[in-house]
Design a protein around this motif. Structure first.
Motif, PDB file in Angstrom:
ATOM      1  N   GLN A  13     -87.330 123.546  -8.667  1.00  0.00           N
ATOM      2  CA  GLN A  13     -88.109 122.525  -7.961  1.00  0.00           C
ATOM      3  C   GLN A  13     -88.590 121.490  -8.965  1.00  0.00           C
ATOM      4  O   GLN A  13     -89.346 121.809  -9.888  1.00  0.00           O
ATOM      5  N   VAL A  14     -88.151 120.249  -8.789  1.00  0.00           N
ATOM      6  CA  VAL A  14     -88.568 119.138  -9.639  1.00  0.00           C
ATOM      7  C   VAL A  14     -89.854 118.556  -9.051  1.00  0.00           C
ATOM      8  O   VAL A  14     -89.983 118.430  -7.829  1.00  0.00           O
ATOM      9  N   HIS A  43     -68.580 125.459 -16.622  1.00  0.00           N
ATOM     10  CA  HIS A  43     -67.504 124.628 -16.076  1.00  0.00           C
ATOM     11  C   HIS A  43     -67.825 124.202 -14.641  1.00  0.00           C
ATOM     12  O   HIS A  43     -68.526 124.910 -13.927  1.00  0.00           O
ATOM     13  N   ASN A  44     -67.267 123.052 -14.255  1.00  0.00           N
ATOM     14  CA  ASN A  44     -67.417 122.551 -12.892  1.00  0.00           C
ATOM     15  C   ASN A  44     -68.905 122.525 -12.501  1.00  0.00           C
ATOM     16  O   ASN A  44     -69.290 122.939 -11.404  1.00  0.00           O
ATOM     17  N   TYR A  45     -69.737 122.023 -13.393  1.00  0.00           N
ATOM     18  CA  TYR A  45     -71.196 122.046 -13.265  1.00  0.00           C
ATOM     19  C   TYR A  45     -71.663 120.815 -12.489  1.00  0.00           C
ATOM     20  O   TYR A  45     -71.322 119.688 -12.830  1.00  0.00           O
ATOM     21  N   SER A  46     -72.452 121.061 -11.447  1.00  0.00           N
ATOM     22  CA  SER A  46     -73.021 119.987 -10.637  1.00  0.00           C
ATOM     23  C   SER A  46     -74.481 120.283 -10.333  1.00  0.00           C
ATOM     24  O   SER A  46     -74.876 121.445 -10.218  1.00  0.00           O
ATOM     25  N   LEU A  47     -75.268 119.214 -10.186  1.00  0.00           N
ATOM     26  CA  LEU A  47     -76.657 119.305  -9.743  1.00  0.00           C
ATOM     27  C   LEU A  47     -76.817 118.444  -8.495  1.00  0.00           C
ATOM     28  O   LEU A  47     -76.288 117.333  -8.442  1.00  0.00           O
ATOM     29  N   PHE A  48     -77.576 118.958  -7.538  1.00  0.00           N
ATOM     30  CA  PHE A  48     -77.841 118.255  -6.287  1.00  0.00           C
ATOM     31  C   PHE A  48     -79.347 118.212  -6.093  1.00  0.00           C
ATOM     32  O   PHE A  48     -80.019 119.242  -6.212  1.00  0.00           O
ATOM     33  N   LEU A  49     -79.890 117.031  -5.792  1.00  0.00           N
ATOM     34  CA  LEU A  49     -81.333 116.848  -5.706  1.00  0.00           C
ATOM     35  C   LEU A  49     -81.730 116.334  -4.326  1.00  0.00           C
ATOM     36  O   LEU A  49     -81.207 115.311  -3.871  1.00  0.00           O
ATOM     37  N   LEU A  54     -86.285 119.504  -4.385  1.00  0.00           N
ATOM     38  CA  LEU A  54     -85.491 120.733  -4.435  1.00  0.00           C
ATOM     39  C   LEU A  54     -84.190 120.433  -5.177  1.00  0.00           C
ATOM     40  O   LEU A  54     -83.455 119.506  -4.810  1.00  0.00           O
ATOM     41  N   LEU A  55     -83.933 121.193  -6.215  1.00  0.00           N
ATOM     42  CA  LEU A  55     -82.733 121.010  -7.032  1.00  0.00           C
ATOM     43  C   LEU A  55     -81.832 122.225  -6.850  1.00  0.00           C
ATOM     44  O   LEU A  55     -82.287 123.367  -6.997  1.00  0.00           O
ATOM     45  N   ILE A  56     -80.580 121.975  -6.526  1.00  0.00           N
ATOM     46  CA  ILE A  56     -79.581 123.031  -6.431  1.00  0.00           C
ATOM     47  C   ILE A  56     -78.526 122.742  -7.492  1.00  0.00           C
ATOM     48  O   ILE A  56     -78.003 121.631  -7.578  1.00  0.00           O
TER      49      ILE A  56
END
Length: 109
Positions: A13-14, A43-49, A54-56
């Motif tokens: 959680q940001v 590998h294949n690293y992604s962040l979704f905000l 809420l950060l996934i």
């Protein structure tokens, strides 16, 4: 034949008032941090905000423990984690160690 990868999804959680700064940091990730991640099996690293902070995160790795251990041995990771920790709410430890790992319940090949 390639090594099978573990799929890792996590949540943090940001702080909602730090979202713009958080996005900016990730538009300018240090080149040595990117290299360290690649070299240690992230590998294949992604962040979704989400707008509420809420950060996934998602990445694939041959071994989560080996990937974490490899990063722990790098100087750049210690610097990055120290700079990123204040962005998170109720963080236990460093972001790369304190995230909540989510259970995978479905995967379509």
């Amino acid at each position: 034949m390639s090594t099978p990868h573990q799929r890792v999804c996590f949540q943090l959680q940001v702080h909602p008032d730090r979202l713009d700064d958080y996005r900016d940091r990730h538009r300018h990730v240090w080149p040595d941090m990117l290299a360290a991640l690649r070299d240690t099996g992230w590998h294949n690293y992604s962040l979704f905000l989400r707008p509420d902070g809420l950060l996934i995160g998602y990445f694939e790795t041959p071994s989560l423990q080996a990937a974490r251990d490899g990063m722990a041995r790098t100087d750049v990771n210690a610097r990055w984690q120290a700079e990123m920790a204040p962005f998170f709410v109720a963080l236990q430890g460093t972001p790369d160690q304190g995230f909540l790992q989510l259970e995978e319940v479905f995967h379509l090949e």
